[in-house]
Design an enzyme around this catalytic site. Structure first.
Site, PDB file in Angstrom:
ATOM      1  N   CYS A 121      -0.856   2.859   5.932  1.00 15.90           N
ATOM      2  CA  CYS A 121      -0.081   1.629   6.483  1.00 15.90           C
ATOM      3  C   CYS A 121       0.132   0.514   5.812  1.00 15.90           C
ATOM      4  O   CYS A 121      -0.220   1.272   4.200  1.00 15.90           O
ATOM      5  CB  CYS A 121      -1.216   0.209   7.631  1.00 15.90           C
TER       6      CYS A 121
ATOM      7  N   CYS B 101       0.823  -0.986   0.260  1.00 17.04           N
ATOM      8  CA  CYS B 101      -0.151   0.194   0.064  1.00 17.04           C
ATOM      9  C   CYS B 101       0.918   1.116   0.104  1.00 17.04           C
ATOM     10  O   CYS B 101       0.617   2.297  -0.269  1.00 17.04           O
ATOM     11  CB  CYS B 101      -1.094  -0.305   0.947  1.00 17.04           C
TER      12      CYS B 101
ATOM     13  N   HIS C 259      -9.668   1.981  -2.113  1.00 17.76           N
ATOM     14  CA  HIS C 259      -7.924   2.212  -2.316  1.00 17.76           C
ATOM     15  C   HIS C 259      -6.905   1.210  -2.955  1.00 17.76           C
ATOM     16  O   HIS C 259      -7.038  -0.075  -2.930  1.00 17.76           O
ATOM     17  CB  HIS C 259      -7.898   1.131  -0.953  1.00 17.76           C
TER      18      HIS C 259
END
EC number: 2.3.1.9
Length: 394
Positions: free
Chosen positions: A380, A89, A350
């Site tokens: 994160c 990510c 996302h």
């Protein structure tokens, strides 16, 4: 660094839903549209770019070095090198850090950095297919889950790490749903006010018949969402859990990029910097609570910048899960009115390899609108890490 390193332009695609409007395009095709858009907006010639660095997590079967594919599809010459990175990510934000380092070291003058992802087109694979399966069932693996959403150390889904955080911090289901509803409501208000318009580069999507469809608005937000409506959803990862599809981020497609150079180069080219890159930090945490990664990463980044949380005018902290984002907000102790003011990934989406750059792009444009001076982007990372980047408008 003796001279400011700046971002002169930033842009992103609108974010598509899983199997939605962008699903017919590969990650490289989505990235190509954004890269072309940035070149057009800055007036930079393709041959002026020294390197392209892009994050992409889901690369199984997509061909060698997707960043290189995007670079050449966008019309940059063969002489321009490109690199694909995978920091899950955090990939898109780490790409910007690598651009910053390359320029600071004198290895490049102009770098385009960011990320791209098509979660819709991620592959299923057949493990050990070269050896064969003599007996029994032979199951395929979903690379989107295994490579993007599965903790390799504890052998469970990212959602379980959010359950771990909810238990550790004592966050209730009601608190998580309220947080998620607020994210959706902020994004709904921002969309209706056109606050994302400047940062989005429209993409033409070919249709079987007729003219291409122009995709220029995030399609994942669910307008009209309330905590009460979210409360009707079942737990997704544990029968007695509190994490649901509604208080977690989405599975999405998209791309986001920035143009990085020295301040002197920007002046030479007549380009106005959006912000200078002040500091970057990475950090590691227990993979079982990977969502807390932004806490040490942001703390380190602010220390390097010489700032405190109170100095920040605006913060974009990726919302992988409501419980995860709540833990970061609680431990950082920053002003919640400055965090994700237009909603976060729970509403916007996302696309994992692109999200690091997406939060940065959104941060930069909102800082302009609010005349904010100091900002922070942080995420994160699955596997137990965090990244953070501090920027300052000049």
């Amino acid at each position: 660094m003796n001279e400011n390193i700046v971002i002169v332009d930033a842009g992103r695609s609108a974010i598509g839903t899983f199997s939605g409007s962008l699903s017919s395009l590969s990650a490289t095709e989505i990235g190509t549209a954004v890269l072309k858009g940035l070149l057009a907006r800055t007036g930079l010639a393709p041959e002026q770019i020294d390197e392209v660095i892009l994050g992409q997590v889901l690369t199984a079967g997509v061909g060698q070095n997707p960043a290189r594919q995007t670079t050449l599809k966008a019309g940059l010459p063969h002489s321009v090198p490109a690199m694909t990175i995978n920091k899950v990510c955090g990939s898109g934000l780490k790409a910007v850090h690598l651009a910053m380092q390359a320029i600071a070291c004198g290895d490049a003058d102009i770098v385009i950095a960011g990320g791209q992802e098509s979660m819709s087109q991620s592959s299923h694979v057949l493990p050990r297919s070269r050896d064969g399966q003599r007996m029994g069932d032979w199951s395929m693996k979903d690379t989107m889950i295994v490579d993007g959403l599965w903790d390799a150390f504890n052998n469970y889904h990212m959602g379980t790490t959010a359950e771990n955080i909810a238990q550790k911090y004592g966050f209730t289901r009601e608190q998580q749903d309220a947080f998620a509803a607020a994210s959706q409501q902020k994004t709904e208000a921002a969309q209706k006010a056109g606050r994302f318009q400047d940062e989005i580069i429209p993409i033409e999507i070919p249709q079987r018949k007729g003219d291409p469809k122009v995709f220029d608005a995030d399609e994942f937000p669910r307008h009209g969402t309330t905590a009460e409506s979210l409360g009707k959803l079942r737990p997704a990862f544990s029968r007695d859990g509190s994490v649901t599809a509604g208080n977690a981020s989405g599975i999405n497609d998209g791309a986001a990029m920035v143009v990085v150079m020295k301040e002197s180069k920007a002046k030479e080219l007549g380009l106005k910097p959006m912000a200078r890159l002040v500091a970057f930090a990475s950090a590691g945490v227990d993979p079982a609570i990977m969502g807390t990664g932004p806490i040490p990463a942001s703390t380190k980044c602010l220390e390097k910048a010489g700032w405190t949380p109170a100095d920040l005018d605006l913060i974009e902290a990726n919302e992988a899960f409501a419980a995860q984002a709540m833990s970061v907000n609680q431990d950082m102790g920053w002003d919640l009115s400055k965090v994700n003011v237009n909603g976060g990934a729970i509403a916007i989406g996302h696309p994992i390899g692109a999200s690091g750059a997406r939060v940065l792009v959104t941060l930069l444009y909102e800082m302009q609108k609010r005349d904010a001076k100091k900002g922070l982007a942080t995420l994160c990372i699955g596997g137990g890490q965090g990244v953070a980047l501090a920027v300052e408008r000049m």
